[in-house]
Design a protein around this motif. Structure first.
Motif, short mmCIF file in Angstrom:
data_model
loop_
_atom_site.label_atom_id
_atom_site.label_comp_id
_atom_site.label_asym_id
_atom_site.label_seq_id
_atom_site.Cartn_x
_atom_site.Cartn_y
_atom_site.Cartn_z
N PHE A 24 101.94 -64.91 -51.33
CA PHE A 24 101.74 -64.68 -52.77
C PHE A 24 100.72 -65.52 -53.80
O PHE A 24 100.80 -66.72 -53.54
N GLY A 25 100.07 -65.16 -54.70
CA GLY A 25 99.17 -65.73 -55.20
C GLY A 25 97.79 -66.24 -54.51
O GLY A 25 97.65 -66.17 -54.24
N GLU A 26 97.45 -66.66 -56.07
CA GLU A 26 95.75 -66.96 -55.26
C GLU A 26 95.10 -67.66 -54.43
O GLU A 26 94.38 -67.97 -53.51
N ARG A 27 95.75 -68.87 -54.40
CA ARG A 27 95.46 -70.10 -53.20
C ARG A 27 95.27 -69.95 -52.19
O ARG A 27 96.18 -68.98 -51.52
N GLY A 28 94.41 -69.79 -51.60
CA GLY A 28 93.73 -69.85 -50.19
C GLY A 28 92.94 -68.01 -49.81
O GLY A 28 93.11 -67.67 -48.70
N THR A 29 93.20 -67.70 -51.13
CA THR A 29 93.03 -66.04 -50.62
C THR A 29 91.18 -65.49 -50.43
O THR A 29 91.33 -65.47 -49.60
N GLU A 30 90.97 -67.04 -51.22
CA GLU A 30 88.89 -67.02 -50.15
C GLU A 30 89.03 -67.30 -49.01
O GLU A 30 88.09 -66.85 -48.41
N GLY A 31 89.79 -67.86 -48.61
CA GLY A 31 89.86 -68.64 -46.69
C GLY A 31 90.14 -67.19 -46.07
O GLY A 31 89.27 -66.89 -45.00
N LYS A 32 91.24 -66.74 -46.94
CA LYS A 32 92.15 -65.15 -45.55
C LYS A 32 91.01 -64.40 -45.82
O LYS A 32 90.63 -63.07 -44.79
N ILE A 33 89.66 -64.26 -47.39
CA ILE A 33 88.70 -63.06 -46.94
C ILE A 33 87.78 -63.27 -46.23
O ILE A 33 87.15 -63.22 -45.26
N LYS A 34 87.14 -64.67 -45.94
CA LYS A 34 86.65 -65.46 -44.99
C LYS A 34 86.94 -64.74 -43.83
O LYS A 34 85.86 -64.43 -43.13
N ALA A 35 87.93 -64.63 -43.14
CA ALA A 35 88.96 -64.65 -41.94
C ALA A 35 88.79 -63.28 -41.21
O ALA A 35 88.21 -62.82 -40.36
N ALA A 36 89.06 -62.18 -42.46
CA ALA A 36 88.93 -61.08 -42.45
C ALA A 36 86.73 -60.65 -42.22
O ALA A 36 86.86 -60.24 -41.30
N GLN A 37 86.65 -61.19 -43.11
CA GLN A 37 84.66 -60.54 -42.37
C GLN A 37 84.45 -61.42 -41.26
O GLN A 37 83.77 -60.27 -40.44
#
Length: 547
Positions: free
Chosen positions: A354-367
């Motif tokens: 939940f929440g925005e923290r760490g989400t950009e990192g998760k997006i890069k992992a998916a990429q």
């Protein structure tokens, strides 16, 4: 009419009451009995749904939408019995119910007190489903002596007196500390713990003693004498290489026989432990190993992702491999190149949160997983991040994001590919929610059906096009971007039966790339791994052969 086993703890917390309860349930099943397990938690939260994962570990969700303690996950994994809302209660829920009744005037003007009103509410809860099973196992959270636990201890004392003789027994789990300086196991903490229990009217029938070293017969006899239990009812509980050795270890120590003896059940049916022997064999004798990176935001505490950890183990057991799980903080990828951390892994899993923290990192992992053809499983937020990644890097929606993050920031920064779920169908009714509703219990919770696209990867994995899975989320992928995304190869391969809510996405021309809005890990068991984890680990095995 059920027989009741109350499991309490003493000396220190985190000794493994939940695992001991789950293992005992499995052993009773192995003898042909039906069981149900319950958790009574003394904390004042109504449920753990609003607690931080760092505070309480994961929240385990039942089919009927209850947010419960992670111990219910152990109960399900060991017994295969699906937990229900009536299998978990807290002080907060008890007091809420009592106060609601008082406001309605149900108590007819009486003075409301802990005894009998709170204790009666707890007893009524314990008694639910009394005629459904042979044994009801009830674990009391915390340790004896905790002030918040007193109403629960008083309730189970009263409950045992209300029932017929030999219908209830008490099992007490304690610690025998080893003093290295003197080379001794000390029994005094256990004696004091039992003394505390007896002072509130509960005499344990069975002692389960955690110890890092072997407990000599002399010490077991001493415990039996001073704690007033039979010598064969002092059960040693040693550290194990895996929790799935617990049923066999506790059987070897005589736990299930001690329970049957305490109920005067004789002759007792012989146990069939073949399932647990097979589980133990698979976990101790793998044919290989795979490395899986879990890119999350609560990775400092493994209990925050307990069911995921166990589901990966189950998938490994099915494929006869050891899954070496590495926990990686997603925030690292917001500062550093993911390739430096993810290269060499056989699969990548991005879990919920939940929440925005760490989400950009998760997006890069998916990429990284998509571009480098590494098997990828995105769960809940992990699916949403996979969709946002595809929207940004495949569909050209540069500002793709989630309404959740804009809501946190109080400003519109993103094109909301993921939006706040305002309504959904639950059974035959429509549920409505607003962004500013109370946080507790207001998500899409519990089991919902989904329809899979024929010929899709996920339909192949499940072997069917109709599934039911457990949900826990407030935000949903927006279908208005479906055509754009599918043209770029991100397929919406699972939808709600009404076709409005995306349940599953997958990437075409990729070895294994699936995102799911639900939590498949909650239904995985060592003797019945979830299809997604079973196939995800299989894909990791195939990937390891390519590296």
């Amino acid at each position: 009419m059920a027989r009741y086993i109350f499991i309490t703890g003493g000396v220190v917390s985190s000794l493994g009451k939940g695992l001991a309860s789950a293992a005992l349930g499995a052993l009773l099943q192995a003898r042909g009995y039906s069981v149900r397990l319950r958790k009574l938690d003394p904390y004042l939260n109504v449920d753990p749904g609003t607690m931080s994962p760092f505070e309480h570990g994961e929240v385990f969700v039942t089919d009927d939408g209850a947010e419960t303690d992670l111990d219910l996950g152990h109960y399900e994994r060991f017994t295969g019995v699906a937990a229900r809302q009536t299998d978990s209660i807290s002080s907060g829920r008890v007091y809420t119910t009592v106060l609601e009744k008082e406001r309605r005037g149900d108590y007819l003007g009486k003075t409301i007190q802990v005894i009998p009103h709170v204790t009666n509410e707890i007893k009524d809860f314990i008694n639910i489903g009394d005629d459904e099973v042979d044994f009801m196992l009830c674990e009391i959270g915390g340790t004896v002596g905790d002030i918040e636990g007193l109403p629960f201890f008083e309730s189970i004392r009263q409950f045992s007196q209300d029932k017929e003789r030999n219908q209830c027994i008490f099992m007490h789990l304690t610690l025998l500390p080893y003093l290295k300086a003197s080379g001794e196991l000390k029994t005094k903490p256990t004696q004091h713990s039992v003394k505390e229990l007896r002072s509130i009217g509960i005499a344990p029938d069975i002692l389960v003693c955690r110890s890092e070293t072997e407990i000599p017969e002399k010490e077991r006899a001493k415990l039996a004498l001073f704690c007033n239990v039979r010598p064969d009812s002092v059960i040693p509980a040693y550290d194990l290489k895996t929790i799935y050795d617990a049923p066999l270890a506790y059987h070897e120590a005589g736990m299930d026989q001690a329970v049957l003896d305490a109920f005067n059940i004789s002759p007792a049916p012989q146990p069939d432990l073949s399932t647990w022997k097979d589980v133990s064999d698979r976990i101790h004798h793998p044919d290989g190993e795979v490395k899986v990176a879990v890119v999350g935001k609560y990775t400092q505490l493994e209990d925050a992702y307990k069911s995921i950890s166990e589901a990966l183990t189950h998938g490994g057991m099915f494929n006869r491999v050891k899954v070496r799980t590495e926990w990686i903080d997603a925030e690292i990828f917001e500062r550093e190149d993911p390739a430096a951390h993810l290269t060499g892994y056989d699969a990548i899993l991005v879990p919920g949160g939940f929440g925005e923290r760490g989400t950009e990192g998760k997006i890069k992992a998916a990429q990284f997983a998509r571009e480098h053809k590494v098997p990828y499983l995105g769960i809940c937020l992990g699916m949403q991040m996979a969709v946002i990644e595809a929207a940004r890097n495949l569909a050209g929606i540069d500002t793709a994001g989630s309404e959740e993050f804009d809501h946190e920031a109080g400003a519109k920064r993103f094109e909301p590919v993921v939006y706040h779920l305002k309504e959904w169908v639950e059974g035959n009714r429509t549920v409505e929610r607003a962004v500013n509703d109370d946080k507790g219990g207001t998500m899409r919770l519990g089991a919902y059906n989904a329809t899979l696209v024929e010929g899709s990867k996920v339909a192949e994995v499940y072997g069917t096009t109709a599934i039911s899975e457990r949900h826990r989320h407030r935000y949903e992928v927006d279908t208005k971007y479906r055509d754009q995304l599918e043209k770029q190869g991100l397929i919406f391969s699972g939808m709600s039966p009404d076709g409005k809510l995306p349940e599953i996405v997958e990437v075409k021309d990729h070895p294994w790339y699936i995102g799911v809005q639900y939590h498949p890990e909650l239904k995985s068991k060592p003797f019945a791994p979830h299809p997604l984890f079973r196939d995800f680990v299989k894909a990791a095995v195939e990937q390891s052969r390519l590296v």
